[in-house]
Write a protein that holds these residues in place. Structure first.
Motif, PDB file in Angstrom:
ATOM      1  N   LYS A   1      64.803   2.684  25.396  1.00 17.15           N
ATOM      2  CA  LYS A   1      64.272   2.648  26.755  1.00 17.15           C
ATOM      3  C   LYS A   1      63.174   1.594  26.866  1.00 17.15           C
ATOM      4  CE  LYS A   1      64.274   6.396  29.102  1.00 17.15           C
ATOM      5  NZ  LYS A   1      63.983   7.739  29.689  1.00 17.15           N
ATOM      6  N   THR A   2      62.384   1.448  25.812  1.00 18.62           N
ATOM      7  CA  THR A   2      61.355   0.404  25.819  1.00 18.62           C
ATOM      8  C   THR A   2      61.981  -0.966  26.014  1.00 18.62           C
ATOM      9  OG1 THR A   2      59.832   1.660  24.422  1.00 18.62           O
ATOM     10  CG2 THR A   2      59.558  -0.722  24.450  1.00 18.62           C
ATOM     11  N   LEU A   3      63.112  -1.210  25.365  1.00 18.49           N
ATOM     12  CA  LEU A   3      63.770  -2.506  25.490  1.00 18.49           C
ATOM     13  C   LEU A   3      64.256  -2.736  26.918  1.00 18.49           C
ATOM     14  CD1 LEU A   3      64.477  -4.921  23.694  1.00 18.49           C
ATOM     15  CD2 LEU A   3      66.735  -3.924  23.383  1.00 18.49           C
ATOM     16  N   LEU A   4      64.766  -1.697  27.574  1.00 21.10           N
ATOM     17  CA  LEU A   4      65.175  -1.830  28.967  1.00 21.10           C
ATOM     18  C   LEU A   4      63.981  -2.188  29.851  1.00 21.10           C
ATOM     19  CD1 LEU A   4      67.590   1.245  29.273  1.00 21.10           C
ATOM     20  CD2 LEU A   4      68.246  -1.176  29.256  1.00 21.10           C
ATOM     21  N   LEU A   5      62.832  -1.579  29.559  1.00 17.91           N
ATOM     22  CA  LEU A   5      61.627  -1.882  30.331  1.00 17.91           C
ATOM     23  C   LEU A   5      61.149  -3.302  30.075  1.00 17.91           C
ATOM     24  CD1 LEU A   5      59.745   1.499  29.797  1.00 17.91           C
ATOM     25  CD2 LEU A   5      60.861   0.720  31.891  1.00 17.91           C
ATOM     26  N   VAL A   6      61.271  -3.761  28.834  1.00 18.01           N
ATOM     27  CA  VAL A   6      60.907  -5.135  28.500  1.00 18.01           C
ATOM     28  C   VAL A   6      61.782  -6.113  29.283  1.00 18.01           C
ATOM     29  CG1 VAL A   6      60.996  -6.879  26.656  1.00 18.01           C
ATOM     30  CG2 VAL A   6      59.932  -4.657  26.229  1.00 18.01           C
ATOM     31  N   LYS A   7      63.081  -5.846  29.313  1.00 17.93           N
ATOM     32  CA  LYS A   7      63.988  -6.721  30.050  1.00 17.93           C
ATOM     33  C   LYS A   7      63.651  -6.719  31.541  1.00 17.93           C
ATOM     34  CE  LYS A   7      67.666  -9.348  30.526  1.00 17.93           C
ATOM     35  NZ  LYS A   7      67.680 -10.745  30.021  1.00 17.93           N
ATOM     36  N   ALA A   8      63.340  -5.544  32.094  1.00 14.63           N
ATOM     37  CA  ALA A   8      62.965  -5.454  33.504  1.00 14.63           C
ATOM     38  C   ALA A   8      61.683  -6.227  33.780  1.00 14.63           C
ATOM     39  CB  ALA A   8      62.805  -3.988  33.903  1.00 14.63           C
ATOM     40  N   ALA A   9      60.721  -6.123  32.865  1.00 16.55           N
ATOM     41  CA  ALA A   9      59.467  -6.859  33.022  1.00 16.55           C
ATOM     42  C   ALA A   9      59.712  -8.359  32.989  1.00 16.55           C
ATOM     43  CB  ALA A   9      58.476  -6.453  31.938  1.00 16.55           C
ATOM     44  N   GLY A  10      60.584  -8.808  32.092  1.00 18.86           N
ATOM     45  CA  GLY A  10      60.906 -10.231  32.010  1.00 18.86           C
ATOM     46  C   GLY A  10      61.527 -10.749  33.294  1.00 18.86           C
ATOM     47  N   MET A  11      62.424  -9.957  33.885  1.00 18.38           N
ATOM     48  CA  MET A  11      63.071 -10.362  35.135  1.00 18.38           C
ATOM     49  C   MET A  11      62.055 -10.413  36.285  1.00 18.38           C
ATOM     50  SD  MET A  11      66.583  -8.107  34.729  1.00 18.38           S
ATOM     51  CE  MET A  11      67.224  -8.522  36.351  1.00 18.38           C
ATOM     52  N   ALA A  12      61.109  -9.463  36.291  1.00 16.10           N
ATOM     53  CA  ALA A  12      60.080  -9.457  37.339  1.00 16.10           C
ATOM     54  C   ALA A  12      59.101 -10.607  37.159  1.00 16.10           C
ATOM     55  CB  ALA A  12      59.346  -8.117  37.324  1.00 16.10           C
ATOM     56  N   LEU A  13      58.735 -10.901  35.915  1.00 20.95           N
ATOM     57  CA  LEU A  13      57.811 -12.008  35.648  1.00 20.95           C
ATOM     58  C   LEU A  13      58.411 -13.346  36.074  1.00 20.95           C
ATOM     59  CD1 LEU A  13      56.478 -10.909  32.152  1.00 20.95           C
ATOM     60  CD2 LEU A  13      55.108 -11.112  34.232  1.00 20.95           C
ATOM     61  N   ALA A  14      59.725 -13.482  35.940  1.00 22.98           N
ATOM     62  CA  ALA A  14      60.380 -14.726  36.361  1.00 22.98           C
ATOM     63  C   ALA A  14      60.189 -14.968  37.852  1.00 22.98           C
ATOM     64  CB  ALA A  14      61.865 -14.681  36.008  1.00 22.98           C
ATOM     65  N   GLN A  15      60.057 -13.894  38.617  1.00 25.39           N
ATOM     66  CA  GLN A  15      59.859 -14.018  40.058  1.00 25.39           C
ATOM     67  C   GLN A  15      58.385 -14.154  40.440  1.00 25.39           C
ATOM     68  OE1 GLN A  15      62.249 -11.284  42.537  1.00 25.39           O
ATOM     69  NE2 GLN A  15      63.270 -10.622  40.656  1.00 25.39           N
ATOM     70  N   HIS A  16      57.491 -13.796  39.512  1.00 30.63           N
ATOM     71  CA  HIS A  16      56.048 -13.837  39.790  1.00 30.63           C
ATOM     72  C   HIS A  16      55.330 -14.505  38.611  1.00 30.63           C
ATOM     73  CE1 HIS A  16      56.811 -11.093  43.140  1.00 30.63           C
ATOM     74  NE2 HIS A  16      57.564 -10.389  42.305  1.00 30.63           N
ATOM     75  N   PRO A  17      55.500 -15.817  38.459  1.00 30.17           N
ATOM     76  CA  PRO A  17      54.998 -16.513  37.267  1.00 30.17           C
ATOM     77  C   PRO A  17      53.487 -16.468  37.085  1.00 30.17           C
ATOM     78  CG  PRO A  17      55.772 -18.077  38.930  1.00 30.17           C
ATOM     79  CD  PRO A  17      56.239 -16.724  39.358  1.00 30.17           C
ATOM     80  N   VAL A  18      52.712 -16.227  38.137  1.00 28.71           N
ATOM     81  CA  VAL A  18      51.261 -16.184  37.960  1.00 28.71           C
ATOM     82  C   VAL A  18      50.861 -15.002  37.071  1.00 28.71           C
ATOM     83  CG1 VAL A  18      50.750 -14.764  40.005  1.00 28.71           C
ATOM     84  CG2 VAL A  18      49.042 -16.381  39.155  1.00 28.71           C
ATOM     85  N   VAL A  19      51.657 -13.932  37.063  1.00 30.58           N
ATOM     86  CA  VAL A  19      51.348 -12.778  36.211  1.00 30.58           C
ATOM     87  C   VAL A  19      51.633 -13.102  34.746  1.00 30.58           C
ATOM     88  CG1 VAL A  19      51.775 -10.297  35.864  1.00 30.58           C
ATOM     89  CG2 VAL A  19      51.855 -11.263  38.159  1.00 30.58           C
ATOM     90  N   ASN A  20      52.422 -14.147  34.515  1.00 27.98           N
ATOM     91  CA  ASN A  20      52.731 -14.601  33.151  1.00 27.98           C
ATOM     92  C   ASN A  20      51.852 -15.771  32.725  1.00 27.98           C
ATOM     93  OD1 ASN A  20      54.610 -14.339  30.825  1.00 27.98           O
ATOM     94  ND2 ASN A  20      55.237 -16.407  31.394  1.00 27.98           N
ATOM     95  N   ALA A  21      50.861 -16.116  33.555  1.00 26.59           N
ATOM     96  CA  ALA A  21      49.982 -17.241  33.259  1.00 26.59           C
ATOM     97  C   ALA A  21      48.897 -16.833  32.263  1.00 26.59           C
ATOM     98  CB  ALA A  21      49.352 -17.773  34.542  1.00 26.59           C
ATOM     99  N   SER A  22      48.144 -17.829  31.768  1.00 30.94           N
ATOM    100  CA  SER A  22      47.103 -17.585  30.770  1.00 30.94           C
ATOM    101  C   SER A  22      45.818 -18.325  31.118  1.00 30.94           C
ATOM    102  CB  SER A  22      47.572 -18.048  29.376  1.00 30.94           C
ATOM    103  OG  SER A  22      48.713 -17.335  28.964  1.00 30.94           O
TER     104      SER A  22
END
Length: 215
Positions: free
Chosen positions: A43-64
């Motif tokens: 289930k953690t892996l499914l959540l990781v994949k979902a987070a990756g798909m969401a981050l692709a749409q909101h790149p500022v949350v993936n910024a540093s």
């Protein structure tokens, strides 16, 4: 290892952070997990994949923001996952989660990383290249918690357990749905409340209608 953890925690104190919480229905995710768990997908892996798909749409949350003065958009979405091991904690990184990686191939990569993690054989790039982090204590029955932001990352997601919950719909009718609480801690120097709110909404939509996670 403990010395490194301590240094990172102290460094985290210098970052101005804020948190956004969101309740997400998981009935469909739970059903999907029952279908794929025998093939090694957690289930953690499914959540990781979902987070990756969401981050692709909101790149500022993936910024540093690493120097405290400027920030940069990361070209890759690399999600670090908190893993408890004897005597401490490590965060193996699944790289390029946003790419079109079949969930079962991602599961193979994750199993290999977990094996190296437990044997304490991770190479530096396998634990320090994360651009976003996820910590799932729901597997231990924890309802909700706040996670500490790792230095150099824009945000970290804390996932609680999925619980049967009484929910009222827009017409006032009640039903029981499985629901989990997600809290995201973010660096307020680069991410604003509205940025994080819409990211969490996107993540919730993917989790609540999760068929795209296995395409």
């Amino acid at each position: 290892m403990q010395s490194a953890v301590s240094r990172n925690m102290v460094e985290s104190l210098s970052v101005p952070t804020f948190r956004v919480g969101y309740a997400i229905k998981t009935d469909k995710l739970d059903a999907l997990y029952e279908k794929v768990k025998l093939k090694g997908v957690t289930k953690t892996l499914l959540l990781v994949k979902a987070a990756g798909m969401a981050l692709a749409q909101h790149p500022v949350v993936n910024a540093s923001c690493r120097d405290g003065k400027s920030f940069s958009y990361n070209s890759s979405i690399n999600i670090a996952v908190a893993v408890a091991i004897e005597g401490g904690l490590l965060t193996p990184v699944l790289e390029d989660v946003d790419k079109d990686i079949y969930i079962y191939l991602l599961a193979q990569k994750w199993r290999a990383l977990l094996k190296k993690t437990r044997m304490k054989q991770l190479q530096p790039n396998e634990y320090n290249s994360g651009t976003f982090s996820l910590s799932n204590l729901g597997m231990f029955g924890v309802d909700r918690f706040d996670a500490i932001l790792p230095p150099g990352q824009g945000a970290i997601m804390a996932v609680g357990a999925s619980r049967p919950t009484v929910i009222a719909d827009k017409d006032g009718f009640f039903s029981i749905k499985n629901e989990m609480l997600v809290n995201v801690t973010a660096d307020h120097r680069i991410i604003y409340g509205a940025d994080l709110a819409v990211f969490v909404q996107t993540f919730a939509k993917i989790v609540e209608d999760p068929e795209s996670l296995t395409l």
